[in-house]
Motif scaffolding. Structure first.
Motif, PDB file in Angstrom:
ATOM      1  N   VAL A  19       0.631  -1.191   0.624  1.00  0.00           N
ATOM      2  CA  VAL A  19       0.076   0.500  -0.170  1.00  0.00           C
ATOM      3  C   VAL A  19       1.063   1.070  -0.060  1.00  0.00           C
ATOM      4  O   VAL A  19       2.097   0.955   0.631  1.00  0.00           O
ATOM      5  CB  VAL A  19      -1.213  -0.105   1.128  1.00  0.00           C
ATOM      6  N   ALA A  20       0.696   2.292  -1.130  1.00  0.00           N
ATOM      7  CA  ALA A  20       2.066   3.231  -0.615  1.00  0.00           C
ATOM      8  C   ALA A  20       0.544   4.747  -1.026  1.00  0.00           C
ATOM      9  O   ALA A  20      -0.866   4.021  -1.552  1.00  0.00           O
ATOM     10  CB  ALA A  20       2.319   3.405  -2.169  1.00  0.00           C
ATOM     11  N   SER A  64      -1.379  -5.615  -5.849  1.00  0.00           N
ATOM     12  CA  SER A  64      -1.182  -7.005  -5.742  1.00  0.00           C
ATOM     13  C   SER A  64      -0.720  -7.871  -6.574  1.00  0.00           C
ATOM     14  O   SER A  64      -1.383  -7.349  -8.242  1.00  0.00           O
ATOM     15  CB  SER A  64      -2.532  -7.469  -5.791  1.00  0.00           C
ATOM     16  N   ASP A  65       0.639  -8.155  -6.466  1.00  0.00           N
ATOM     17  CA  ASP A  65       1.496  -8.855  -7.791  1.00  0.00           C
ATOM     18  C   ASP A  65       1.447 -10.052  -7.973  1.00  0.00           C
ATOM     19  O   ASP A  65       1.588 -11.420  -6.863  1.00  0.00           O
ATOM     20  CB  ASP A  65       2.712  -8.747  -6.597  1.00  0.00           C
ATOM     21  N   ILE A  66       0.339 -10.204  -8.888  1.00  0.00           N
ATOM     22  CA  ILE A  66       0.038 -11.509  -9.871  1.00  0.00           C
ATOM     23  C   ILE A  66       1.015 -12.254 -10.292  1.00  0.00           C
ATOM     24  O   ILE A  66       0.586 -13.071 -11.327  1.00  0.00           O
ATOM     25  CB  ILE A  66      -1.606 -10.978 -10.202  1.00  0.00           C
ATOM     26  N   TYR A 103       3.329  -8.314 -13.819  1.00  0.00           N
ATOM     27  CA  TYR A 103       2.223  -8.594 -13.675  1.00  0.00           C
ATOM     28  C   TYR A 103       1.160  -7.506 -12.050  1.00  0.00           C
ATOM     29  O   TYR A 103       1.518  -8.328 -11.336  1.00  0.00           O
ATOM     30  CB  TYR A 103       1.015  -9.378 -14.347  1.00  0.00           C
ATOM     31  N   TRP A 104       0.288  -6.413 -12.369  1.00  0.00           N
ATOM     32  CA  TRP A 104       0.292  -6.327 -11.106  1.00  0.00           C
ATOM     33  C   TRP A 104      -1.505  -6.077 -11.270  1.00  0.00           C
ATOM     34  O   TRP A 104      -1.880  -5.998 -12.419  1.00  0.00           O
ATOM     35  CB  TRP A 104       0.829  -4.975 -10.708  1.00  0.00           C
ATOM     36  N   ALA A 146       5.767  -3.515   3.382  1.00  0.00           N
ATOM     37  CA  ALA A 146       5.237  -4.494   1.887  1.00  0.00           C
ATOM     38  C   ALA A 146       5.454  -3.983   0.383  1.00  0.00           C
ATOM     39  O   ALA A 146       5.861  -4.137  -0.056  1.00  0.00           O
ATOM     40  CB  ALA A 146       3.750  -5.184   1.741  1.00  0.00           C
ATOM     41  N   PHE A 147       5.207  -2.327   0.486  1.00  0.00           N
ATOM     42  CA  PHE A 147       4.631  -2.100  -0.658  1.00  0.00           C
ATOM     43  C   PHE A 147       6.414  -2.020  -1.180  1.00  0.00           C
ATOM     44  O   PHE A 147       7.415  -2.060  -1.714  1.00  0.00           O
ATOM     45  CB  PHE A 147       4.847  -1.042  -0.567  1.00  0.00           C
ATOM     46  N   LEU A 148       7.136  -1.499  -0.411  1.00  0.00           N
ATOM     47  CA  LEU A 148       8.868  -1.198  -0.598  1.00  0.00           C
ATOM     48  C   LEU A 148       9.761  -2.345  -0.598  1.00  0.00           C
ATOM     49  O   LEU A 148      10.292  -2.345  -1.634  1.00  0.00           O
ATOM     50  CB  LEU A 148       9.348  -0.847   0.210  1.00  0.00           C
TER      51      LEU A 148
END
Length: 410
Positions: free
Chosen positions: A20-21, A130-132, A107-108, A35-37
């Motif tokens: 989250v940013a 969300s990294d998918i 992919y996001w 988690a974002f970093l």
């Protein structure tokens, strides 16, 4: 139970498992959680305080992959409209910090949400990633450039499918909204001249695609130089709420003509509401203006209090006769009624909660804004005053609830 004031929301933000940013409305990173970093392979200093384009550029070796541009466009839409935007799944490559010039294909599935300030305007933009990538790789058995080409083609096809579905939904929603709004406006009374003064009325639908709700107003001339004025708000949205609104407005209008005061009119309405599906928890306020006696009698069923603007600019809120909404009690109970005097030159303002209420804000803040606006525009006539109230109090992106407004000079 933990008090909200004791919660460290900064620690909660950092502990979130999802990436989250937070952006400013100028698309500068205001904050980013751990988690974002980690997901982006960046340190806090490499992200916070930098613009999106500076922190994360597009891959120059894949000019067709424009994830950063797509994200910028989505964030700008949220900043301008104040509405959440869920982006389609897209490819956005990330440059490895330990190996400059080497890009990882990623992919996001992003979602961007407005964060409103105390004034109801968009203050920040919350960005959830969300990294998918692994999911995409698991589902595809090919390798190398062929795999990337296949995935890009598939994603483009899926994006086109989603766009087509979204367009059909948008058209269907727009049609239902148009029908609901037309039905609602058709059932609101056409305002004719009252015995001595002309009131100003306004109805503004909410900003969302299907947020036409069940707000109404009603004004009735009565014998003896009296006027009954009421506003109400049905819970729910769309055609169903508009239909319930029409039934309740008509019932209260009829009751106001024969009841012995606004409290009895709301009692009759409450009994009738028990037989109308969808009428539960409706709020309404009814007032009876006696011009000869210079008094206002009023009663409220869980509705925000009317405002009485005096000629000197002071404002009184009519809040001494408030009871629960319609259908909130299992048995019939007589409703309270109060009375307040007024002098010539005063103005009575009735409204629904879309004018004053904001998410994550105490109602007193909205009432204070209303009182301040009334005081500033105390010399305006009813029509200019109604326009000024809407301009001052409804956020630029639009309210999240309908607004009905009645301005009546006394």
């Amino acid at each position: 139970m933990v008090n909200a004031s004791e919660i460290d929301y900064g620690a909660v933000f950092q502990a979130l498992p999802n990436a989250v940013a937070l952006f400013t409305t100028d698309l500068v990173y205001a904050d980013a959680n751990a988690a974002f970093l980690r997901s982006m392979g960046r340190t806090r200093d490499e992200v916070v305080g930098r613009g999106l384009a500076d922190a994360f550029a597009d891959n120059p070796e894949a000019p067709a992959v424009a994830g950063s541009r797509m994200l910028r466009e989505s964030l700008r839409r949220v900043a301008e409209t104040g509405r959440r935007d869920a982006m389609a799944v897209h490819r956005y490559d990330v440059e490895r910090q330990d190996r400059p010039g080497v890009w990882e294909e990623r992919y996001w599935s992003p979602v961007n949400v407005p964060v409103l300030g105390p004034d109801g305007r968009v203050a920040l933009l919350l960005h959830l990633e969300s990294d998918i990538t692994e999911l995409i790789r698991t589902r595809d058995g090919s390798g190398g450039e062929d795999r990337a080409t296949v995935l890009e083609a598939e994603l483009r096809a899926r994006a086109r499918e989603l766009q087509a579905v979204n367009e059909r939904l948008r058209q269907a929603h727009a049609h239902e909204r148009e029908v609901a709004q037309s039905l609602q406006e058709a059932m609101l009374p056409v305002l004719g001249p009252l015995r001595h003064h002309r009131a100003a009325v306004r109805y503004r639908p909410a900003a969302g695609d299907l947020d036409v709700c069940g707000d109404w107003y009603d004004l009735v001339d009565l014998p003896g130089d009296r006027v009954a004025v009421a506003v109400g708000d049905v819970v729910g949205q769309g055609l169903a709420a508009a239909g319930v609104m029409g039934q309740l407005r008509s019932a209260l209008s009829a009751a106001s003509r024969v009841a012995d005061g606004p409290a009895e009119a709301l009692e009759v309405l409450g009994l009738y509401a028990r037989s109308v599906d969808g009428a539960e928890s409706t709020t309404a306020v009814s007032s009876l203006i006696d011009r000869a006696g210079h008094t206002i009698a009023y009663s409220s069923a869980g509705h925000p209090p009317p405002a009485l603007l005096h000629a000197d600019g002071t404002v009184d809120f009519l809040d001494r006769a408030t009871d629960p909404p319609l259908g909130a009690r299992p048995e019939h109970v007589r409703r309270p009624q109060a009375e307040i005097p007024f002098t010539e030159g005063a103005t009575l303002v009735l409204y629904t909660d879309g004018l004053i209420e904001r998410r994550h804000e105490d109602i007193d803040a909205g009432l204070a804004r209303l009182a301040g606006s009334l005081t500033r525009h105390r010399d305006a006539g009813p029509e200019p005053l109604a326009d000024a109230l809407l301009a001052d109090l409804i956020p630029p992106a639009g309210a999240t609830d309908d607004t009905a407004l009645v301005v009546l000079p006394l």
